[in-house]
Design an enzyme around this catalytic site. Structure first.
Site, short mmCIF file in Angstrom:
data_model
loop_
_atom_site.label_atom_id
_atom_site.label_comp_id
_atom_site.label_asym_id
_atom_site.label_seq_id
_atom_site.Cartn_x
_atom_site.Cartn_y
_atom_site.Cartn_z
N CYS A 17 58.32 -49.52 -84.79
CA CYS A 17 59.55 -49.96 -84.12
C CYS A 17 59.33 -50.31 -82.64
O CYS A 17 59.87 -51.29 -82.15
CB CYS A 17 60.67 -48.94 -84.28
SG CYS A 17 60.28 -47.25 -83.79
N ASP B 220 68.17 -53.59 -82.98
CA ASP B 220 67.56 -52.48 -83.71
C ASP B 220 66.51 -53.01 -84.68
O ASP B 220 66.83 -53.81 -85.57
CB ASP B 220 68.66 -51.73 -84.47
CG ASP B 220 68.16 -50.46 -85.14
OD1 ASP B 220 66.94 -50.21 -85.14
OD2 ASP B 220 69.00 -49.71 -85.67
N HIS C 139 64.96 -51.32 -86.97
CA HIS C 139 64.84 -50.44 -88.14
C HIS C 139 65.48 -51.02 -89.39
O HIS C 139 66.36 -50.43 -90.01
CB HIS C 139 65.43 -49.07 -87.81
CG HIS C 139 64.75 -48.38 -86.68
ND1 HIS C 139 65.18 -48.50 -85.37
CD2 HIS C 139 63.65 -47.59 -86.65
CE1 HIS C 139 64.37 -47.80 -84.59
NE2 HIS C 139 63.44 -47.23 -85.34
#
EC number: 3.4.22.-
Length: 398
Positions: free
Chosen positions: A77, A279, A281
């Site tokens: 990430c 994000d 993820h």
């Protein structure tokens, strides 16, 4: 049919689905140096956010190093966030901050070339393969989670192999940005200058640099400036909140890398005391170039609701990013820092004119003398010893 569905599995294409995610307020929203009046410009704001390149976990790419992982889910990430910050710098470099992306609209060739720099292939200069293997030289095993400072060091070294974008990447040390060192790194000597290179003359103060140094800096190498910081011990010290937010207002802003332990986000702006972030993820399937040499970019832009978090929930380990295409942009940034950051009693970082005398001499980074390409070079982790390891940044006193 299944492959077609998986290609677009993460896309939400109806803007109105998340227009309501932002509160109805008269407050300004700041996104990478641009302001939006939320009440009047929601569509414009969300268009600006969706135009940012969005890099997420991917799966089914070729194994890293030949025998390593074929997905970065669970560990990549922060690398993806670093890719997003660098991609924004390249967008500003080639297309400008005001460039906007529209779905299924033909884009400039520079955009496609930027996107191809980040594909998950060994031969792409900023791929997950390259970043993970360069991280070995920073003491990180492939598949190990990176912090903001490590990602900054990796980008600095990979940029040495990137001749097309030709960026100067400066990563500050000990919470200190040194104007003299940046000028030395970014000022390109004129043709016919002494091959050995002579140091630029002493520089004047930030407020009158534009008059004092122009004669000595005939060309400027575009600057990616990364400032790794520790804004507290276990949580961010509230005394830094205002200065941190000010950085997103600067025209040179590339946002910030950070998040929570082992959970990285790319912060691109703020609304009140909430940070807005992209994000990484989400696990998507590897996308490669098509037969015509272009990349289908539908999964590289986030059309989902932009997420927000309270700034006080931010982990104190962060890295700020700035892009200065021209020398005047850097001079302007210095003035803004002096006005907005250095006015605080407890400064978030320092900006100094001269290289500190107790530091080792500053030597602008250069590409190692190897006969292979960049991709081949870092395919052998033994050769990473040619790079000096950087020390971690210090913790600010709180």
């Amino acid at each position: 049919m299944e492959s077609v569905l998986s290609k677009y599995e993460n896309q939400i294409t109806i803007f109105t689905d998340y227009l309501e995610e932002f509160p109805d307020t008269d407050e300004l929203v700041w996104i990478l140096g641009k302001q939006h009046l939320l009440k009047m410009e929601k569509a414009k704001l969300l268009s600006d956010i969706s135009a940012r390149l969005w890099f997420t976990y991917r799966k089914k790419f070729s194994p890293i190093g030949g025998t390593g992982p074929s997905s970065d889910a669970g560990w990549g990430c922060m690398l993806r966030c670093g890719q997003m910050m660098l991609a924004q710098a390249l967008i500003c470099r080639h297309l400008g901050r005001d460039w906007n992306w529209q779905k299924q609209k033909e884009q400039p060739k520079e955009y496609q070339r930027i996107l191809q720099c980040f594909l998950d292939r060994k031969d792409c200069c900023y791929s997950i393969h390259q970043m993970a293997q360069m991280g070995v030289g920073e003491g990180k095993s492939i598949g190990e989670w990176f912090g903001p400072n490590t990602v900054a060091q990796v980008l600095k070294k990979l940029a040495l192999f990137d001749e097309w974008n030709s960026l100067a990447v400066y990563v500050s040390m000990d919470n200190t940005v040194v104007i003299e060192d940046i000028k030395k790194m970014c000022c390109v000597p004129p043709l016919g200058a002494n091959a050995a290179g002579e140091n630029p003359p002493d520089f004047v103060t930030a407020s009158n640099q534009s008059q004092g140094i122009s004669a000595f800096c005939p060309a400027w190498k575009p600057l990616l400036l990364i400032v790794p910081l520790r804004l507290g011990i276990n949580q961010i010290n509230p005394v830094y909140v205002d200065a941190f937010k000010e950085c997103f207002k600067m025209p040179q802003s590339l946002g910030a890398l950070g998040g929570k332990p082992n959970n990285a986000y790319y912060f691109i702006g703020f609304l009140g005391n909430e940070l807005i972030f992209l994000d990484p993820h989400t696990t998507q399937t590897f996308v490669d170039t098509e037969e015509n040499g272009t990349v289908d970019d539908q999964t590289f832009h986030c059309l989902q609701s932009p997420q927000r978090m309270n700034i006080l929930n931010l982990d104190p380990s962060v890295a700020l990013g700035f892009f200065c295409k021209e020398e005047k942009d850097f001079d302007s940034w210095c003035s803004l820092v002096q006005k907005e950051i250095l006015k605080e009693n407890l400064r978030m970082f320092e900006l100094v004119q001269k290289h500190p005398s107790h530091w080792p001499p500053f030597v602008p980074p250069t590409k190692p003398e190897v006969t292979t390409t960049g991709a081949e070079f870092i395919d052998s982790t033994e050769q990473l010893e040619d790079f000096d390891l950087e020390e971690d940044f210090e913790i600010l006193s709180v």
